[in-house]
Design an enzyme around this catalytic site. Structure first.
Site, PDB file in Angstrom:
ATOM      1  N   ASP A 141      42.658  26.557  52.115  1.00 27.17           N
ATOM      2  CA  ASP A 141      43.591  27.373  52.921  1.00 27.17           C
ATOM      3  C   ASP A 141      45.113  27.033  52.583  1.00 27.17           C
ATOM      4  OD1 ASP A 141      45.205  28.227  54.773  1.00 27.17           O
ATOM      5  OD2 ASP A 141      43.955  28.008  56.483  1.00 27.17           O
ATOM      6  N   ASP A 156      41.379  28.942  46.071  1.00 28.12           N
ATOM      7  CA  ASP A 156      41.681  30.014  47.031  1.00 28.12           C
ATOM      8  C   ASP A 156      40.777  29.711  48.281  1.00 28.12           C
ATOM      9  OD1 ASP A 156      42.685  32.922  45.780  1.00 28.12           O
ATOM     10  OD2 ASP A 156      41.826  32.867  47.814  1.00 28.12           O
ATOM     11  N   ILE A 157      41.087  30.685  49.190  1.00 24.92           N
ATOM     12  CA  ILE A 157      40.395  30.593  50.482  1.00 24.92           C
ATOM     13  C   ILE A 157      38.903  30.716  50.307  1.00 24.92           C
ATOM     14  CG2 ILE A 157      41.012  32.642  51.122  1.00 24.92           C
ATOM     15  CD1 ILE A 157      41.806  30.867  53.854  1.00 24.92           C
ATOM     16  N   ARG A 158      38.587  31.740  49.283  1.00 27.25           N
ATOM     17  CA  ARG A 158      36.980  31.839  49.059  1.00 27.25           C
ATOM     18  C   ARG A 158      36.802  31.770  47.392  1.00 27.25           C
ATOM     19  NH1 ARG A 158      39.658  36.392  50.280  1.00 27.25           N
ATOM     20  NH2 ARG A 158      38.945  36.006  52.684  1.00 27.25           N
ATOM     21  N   ILE A 202      53.238  44.751  39.960  1.00 28.31           N
ATOM     22  CA  ILE A 202      52.733  44.285  38.652  1.00 28.31           C
ATOM     23  C   ILE A 202      51.513  44.952  38.480  1.00 28.31           C
ATOM     24  CG2 ILE A 202      51.650  42.270  37.228  1.00 28.31           C
ATOM     25  CD1 ILE A 202      54.454  41.687  38.380  1.00 28.31           C
ATOM     26  N   GLY A 209      43.744  36.039  43.451  1.00 29.35           N
ATOM     27  CA  GLY A 209      44.367  37.230  43.637  1.00 29.35           C
ATOM     28  C   GLY A 209      44.845  37.885  42.325  1.00 29.35           C
ATOM     29  N   TYR A 244      57.183  41.379  55.217  1.00 31.63           N
ATOM     30  CA  TYR A 244      57.239  40.820  53.818  1.00 31.63           C
ATOM     31  C   TYR A 244      58.355  40.526  53.039  1.00 31.63           C
ATOM     32  CZ  TYR A 244      55.419  40.796  48.943  1.00 31.63           C
ATOM     33  OH  TYR A 244      55.287  40.343  47.636  1.00 31.63           O
ATOM     34  N   GLY A 287      45.767  30.047  45.640  1.00 29.64           N
ATOM     35  CA  GLY A 287      45.598  31.803  45.666  1.00 29.64           C
ATOM     36  C   GLY A 287      45.456  32.381  44.285  1.00 29.64           C
ATOM     37  N   LYS A 331      59.948  36.822  52.357  1.00 31.11           N
ATOM     38  CA  LYS A 331      60.301  36.520  50.919  1.00 31.11           C
ATOM     39  C   LYS A 331      61.944  35.911  51.060  1.00 31.11           C
ATOM     40  CE  LYS A 331      56.426  36.876  48.645  1.00 31.11           C
ATOM     41  NZ  LYS A 331      56.173  35.637  48.213  1.00 31.11           N
TER      42      LYS A 331
HETATM   43  C1  AKB Z   1      54.022  44.843  46.957  1.00 29.63           C
HETATM   44  O1  AKB Z   1      53.966  45.897  46.736  1.00 29.63           O
HETATM   45  O2  AKB Z   1      53.956  44.645  48.214  1.00 29.63           O
HETATM   46  C2  AKB Z   1      54.149  43.924  45.968  1.00 29.63           C
HETATM   47  C3  AKB Z   1      55.602  43.489  45.457  1.00 29.63           C
HETATM   48  C4  AKB Z   1      56.519  44.351  44.969  1.00 29.63           C
HETATM   49  O3  AKB Z   1      55.995  42.308  45.945  1.00 29.63           O
HETATM   50  N1  AKB Z   1      53.733  44.232  44.928  1.00 29.63           N
END
Ligand code: AKB
Length: 318
Positions: free
Chosen positions: A53, A35-37, A173, A12, A143, A9, A147
């Site tokens: 991948d 990365d994938i591309r 970030i 990114g 997400y 990755g 995590k």
């Molecule tokens: C998001 O906004 O999904 C990310 C994070 C805080 O993990 N930047």
């Protein structure tokens, strides 16, 4: 033994700058970007690059063997806002890639793994201010669920199989070299691009939504510092809270106005408001500061100054 790193990755937002820094530290030839591309020209020209991948364990292993890799940084992931639109795909990518890399470490093909977690592991029932390292964690996004599960997979592989996996819960970030994609904190990057290009920005979060944030240089430094720390000092094997600054859209707009006085912000919250509302406003990262000496360098105004100077030169508008 020398360090040879594979970054999954690498194209990114974090991957681009982390790969560049790792190449400065360990030498261009010792950091394999993937990365994938294909990546940008600078990354492709500076050192080895492989198309991978991140869920494809067989190809990862081939590349590990080809270059005699001993550390993997796994940065491929689907972020919070996109993951709400493609829940199954997000779960598959975020989990299969992690389990593939953890298995490769368990099978002794590599010695060390870095995997990022996020403030998204927290939820509405978590204390919002100065959120502790250990607290109530009931994430409300796909997400966040991926995590939080990933954190416990890391701890399980560490405790059960001795895998040296290390992790940070990144806040939002902010960076200018590569834009983030699909996150809830992305507004804090978009706002600088729009401020310079158009002088105006319509924010998808409300003006008083306070979120933990960090400038990219600090995030990259923290990541390498954690990976270089003595294993005995890495006491947390789920993931470390990490903090630098926190601000609201209104406050970042005020900071930008110090350099661009005519900048104007408007607010039109969308589905991402609910995600942001479920996350902490600020983070207690005293464990990271104590265990491996973490210290941030950028406050809001210093970050704004660097973002505006660097982006203006990049976009050639000033
Ligand atoms: C998001 O906004 O999904 C990310 C994070 C805080 O993990 N930047």
């Amino acid at each position: 033994m020398s360090t040879t790193i594979l970054v999954l990755g690498a194209s990114g937002q974090i991957g681009t700058e982390l790969t560049q820094k790792l190449r400065e530290v360990y030498g261009n030839a010792n950091v394999i970007a993937s990365d994938i591309r294909e990546g940008n020209e600078a990354m492709m020209n500076a050192g080895p690059f492989e198309i991978i991948d991140a869920t494809d364990k067989k190809t990862i292993l081939e590349v590990i063997k080809k270059y005699e890799v001993n550390q993997v940084y796994l940065l491929a992931a689907m972020l919070s806002a996109t993951a709400e639109k493609f829940p199954q795909k997000a779960w598959d990518l975020n989990m299969s890639s992690l389990l593939a890399v953890l298995d490769l470490a368990k099978e002794k093909h590599i010695e060390q793994v870095y995997w990022p977690s996020s403030i998204a592991v927290f939820g509405e029932t978590t204390p919002k201010n100065n959120t502790p390292q250990e607290t109530i964690m009931e994430p409300s996004t796909v997400y966040g669920i991926s995590k939080l599960s990933g954190e416990f997979w890391c701890k399980y592989y560490h405790d059960k199989f001795g895998v040296d996996v290390r992790s940070i819960r990144y806040p939002g970030i902010v960076s200018w070299k590569t834009k983030p994609g699909g996150g809830t904190t992305d507004y804090a990057v978009d706002i600088y691009f729009k401020a310079i290009e158009n002088g105006t920005y319509e924010c998808f979060l409300s003006k008083d939504t306070r979120l933990p944030m960090m400038y990219m240089a600090d995030a990259v430094e923290a990541t390498i510092k954690l990976m270089q720390a003595d294993p005995n000092n890495v006491k947390i094997r789920t993931s470390y809270n990490l903090a630098a600054i926190d601000f609201t859209p209104n406050e970042i707009a005020n900071s930008i106005q110090k350099y661009l006085p005519n900048f104007n912000i408007t607010f039109k919250p969308d589905f991402r408001q609910k995600i942001a509302d479920s996350w902490p406003s600020s983070i207690d990262d005293s464990a990271a500061r104590k265990d491996w000496d973490w210290n941030h360098k950028y406050n809001l105004d210093r970050m704004t100054k660097e973002m505006i100077t660097s982006l203006s030169a990049e976009l050639k508008v000033m």
